[in-house]
Scaffold this motif. Structure first.
Motif, PDB file in Angstrom:
ATOM      1  N   ASN A  39      -9.736   6.329 -10.590  1.00  0.00           N
ATOM      2  CA  ASN A  39     -10.948   5.503 -10.567  1.00  0.00           C
ATOM      3  C   ASN A  39     -10.703   4.047 -10.938  1.00  0.00           C
ATOM      4  OD1 ASN A  39     -13.921   5.327 -10.355  1.00  0.00           O
ATOM      5  ND2 ASN A  39     -13.875   4.951 -12.558  1.00  0.00           N
TER       6      ASN A  39
ATOM      7  N   LYS B 203       0.837  -1.204   0.000  1.00  0.00           N
ATOM      8  CA  LYS B 203       0.000   0.000   0.000  1.00  0.00           C
ATOM      9  C   LYS B 203       0.874   1.258   0.000  1.00  0.00           C
ATOM     10  CE  LYS B 203      -4.013  -1.845   2.529  1.00  0.00           C
ATOM     11  NZ  LYS B 203      -4.850  -1.692   3.741  1.00  0.00           N
TER      12      LYS B 203
ATOM     13  N   THR C 117      -1.581   3.934  -2.263  1.00  0.00           N
ATOM     14  CA  THR C 117      -3.024   3.744  -2.338  1.00  0.00           C
ATOM     15  C   THR C 117      -3.644   3.600  -0.960  1.00  0.00           C
ATOM     16  OG1 THR C 117      -4.788   2.373  -3.289  1.00  0.00           O
ATOM     17  CG2 THR C 117      -2.791   1.228  -2.597  1.00  0.00           C
ATOM     18  N   ASP C 118      -4.861   4.096  -0.827  1.00  0.00           N
ATOM     19  CA  ASP C 118      -5.648   3.867   0.373  1.00  0.00           C
ATOM     20  C   ASP C 118      -6.605   2.699   0.195  1.00  0.00           C
ATOM     21  OD1 ASP C 118      -4.547   6.009   1.824  1.00  0.00           O
ATOM     22  OD2 ASP C 118      -5.905   7.440   0.870  1.00  0.00           O
ATOM     23  N   ASN C 119      -6.633   2.106  -0.996  1.00  0.00           N
ATOM     24  CA  ASN C 119      -7.499   0.962  -1.254  1.00  0.00           C
ATOM     25  C   ASN C 119      -6.934  -0.293  -0.598  1.00  0.00           C
ATOM     26  OD1 ASN C 119      -9.160   2.599  -2.754  1.00  0.00           O
ATOM     27  ND2 ASN C 119      -8.355   1.951  -4.732  1.00  0.00           N
TER      28      ASN C 119
ATOM     29  N   SER D  12     -10.885  -1.362  -4.737  1.00  0.00           N
ATOM     30  CA  SER D  12     -11.533  -0.161  -4.199  1.00  0.00           C
ATOM     31  C   SER D  12     -12.696  -0.548  -3.285  1.00  0.00           C
ATOM     32  CB  SER D  12     -12.047   0.716  -5.341  1.00  0.00           C
ATOM     33  OG  SER D  12     -13.184   0.125  -5.955  1.00  0.00           O
TER      34      SER D  12
ATOM     35  N   ASP E 133      -5.688   5.490  -7.050  1.00  0.00           N
ATOM     36  CA  ASP E 133      -6.852   6.117  -6.428  1.00  0.00           C
ATOM     37  C   ASP E 133      -7.347   7.323  -7.226  1.00  0.00           C
ATOM     38  OD1 ASP E 133      -5.902   4.278  -4.640  1.00  0.00           O
ATOM     39  OD2 ASP E 133      -5.948   5.589  -2.905  1.00  0.00           O
ATOM     40  N   GLU E 134      -6.439   8.062  -7.816  1.00  0.00           N
ATOM     41  CA  GLU E 134      -6.797   9.280  -8.534  1.00  0.00           C
ATOM     42  C   GLU E 134      -7.600   8.995  -9.794  1.00  0.00           C
ATOM     43  OE1 GLU E 134      -7.018  13.326  -9.546  1.00  0.00           O
ATOM     44  OE2 GLU E 134      -6.441  12.369  -7.662  1.00  0.00           O
TER      45      GLU E 134
END
Length: 303
Positions: free
Chosen positions: A189, A56, A61-63, A213, A186-187
């Motif tokens: 989609n 991560k 990413t926060d996913n 996501s 993340d930016e």
């Protein structure tokens, strides 16, 4: 019928110049030689939570991140089973994006539109299909890097287009590029993006890496059926409860993953991207490789 073919001499050393498996650092290979331990021990929790959270951090990413024993193909199948009811748009620009088993796995009723081998996809072509088609697509799925033609598709631009259709999910096969080619997941989609450990991650084969996501996770919860082994709910919930994988993993490969990911974090995602670009340009323009085509991109570089 294939007969047993056992080679008993030493194989000559060969340097690998293929998308994968790739060359692996000596210390990464050596890290696999630790004594075996149980996959339900605290030591496994330490190992698995480390490689998940380090991944991560590296990808920015926060996913959610899922790492399972298998190849990237596991998450091609899982993402279609988890997200597709009827229709999936799979634009093709080479043999990997065209693999027929992916279409069979989804049960979609419409043959994906095809583009000519080589040039890749344009985001506006995807927009036109989504706007003008009578078909409601559950998923748009494309490859990030089409190994058979050398095309790097503009997944950032495509993701921005798909974001305008909230009922359509965006899935990216980044098997031969993630880890070496920068992408802001993340930016743009990207609901699901996956890779294999033996490609740009420069690890031994045996692990599949997937970023999921929140929307993709919630979508699977609405479905009557989904992938069992690669189910988003099953893998992510088990990690949240136990900090481990739901099934016995390839522990030695995860030990190698931990070691290599430390190297990758030290280098940094964007620096690693830049180094790969420099190597690609050198390879394409070098005097000894006039038969090698220059790397092709479907659009101009990001920056």
């Amino acid at each position: 019928m294939t007969k047993k073919q056992e080679y008993k001499d030493d194989y000559p050393d060969k340097t690998l110049y293929i998308p994968g498996p790739t060359e692996v650092r000596d210390d990464v290979i050596e890290s696999m030689c630790e004594p075996m331990f149980g996959h339900r021990m605290d030591r496994m929790t330490d190992l698995y939570t480390t490689i998940v959270e380090d991944t991560k951090e590296f990808l920015g990413t926060d996913n959610e991140v899922v790492i399972l024993t298998g190849s990237g193909t596991e998450f091609w199948e899982a993402s279609t089973l988890n997200l597709v009811d009827e229709n999936i748009l799979v634009p093709t620009c080479g043999s990997f994006s065209e693999r027929r088993q992916r279409r069979r796995a989804t049960g979609q009723k419409r043959r994906p539109p095809r583009v000519r081998m080589g040039p890749g996809h344009q985001a506006e072509d995807i927009r036109a299909e989504l706007e003008e088609s009578d078909t409601d697509y559950d998923v748009v799925a494309t490859v990030m890097n089409e190994s058979s033609t050398g095309v790097r598709n503009p997944i950032e631009e495509i993701g921005d287009v798909v974001a305008e259709y909230p009922d359509t999910y965006f899935v990216v096969d980044a098997v031969s590029s993630l880890g070496g080619d920068y992408v802001d997941i993340d930016e743009h989609n990207i609901d699901v993006i996956f890779a294999s450990s033996q490609k740009a991650f420069a690890m031994p084969p045996g692990l599949a890496i997937c970023v999921v996501s929140d929307d993709a996770y919630e979508r699977e919860l609405e479905k009557d059926s989904a992938s069992w082994y690669g189910g988003f709910q099953r893998t992510i919930d088990y990690y949240e409860r136990k900090g481990q994988t739901h099934s016995t993993p390839a522990i030695p490969i995860m030990l190698a993953y931990r070691k290599q990911m430390k190297h990758m974090l030290e280098e940094g995602h964007e620096a690693r991207d830049e180094r790969h670009r420099e190597m690609a340009e050198y390879t394409a323009s070098g005097p000894a490789n006039t038969s090698i085509c220059s790397p092709k991109r479907a659009t101009s570089p990001r920056r």
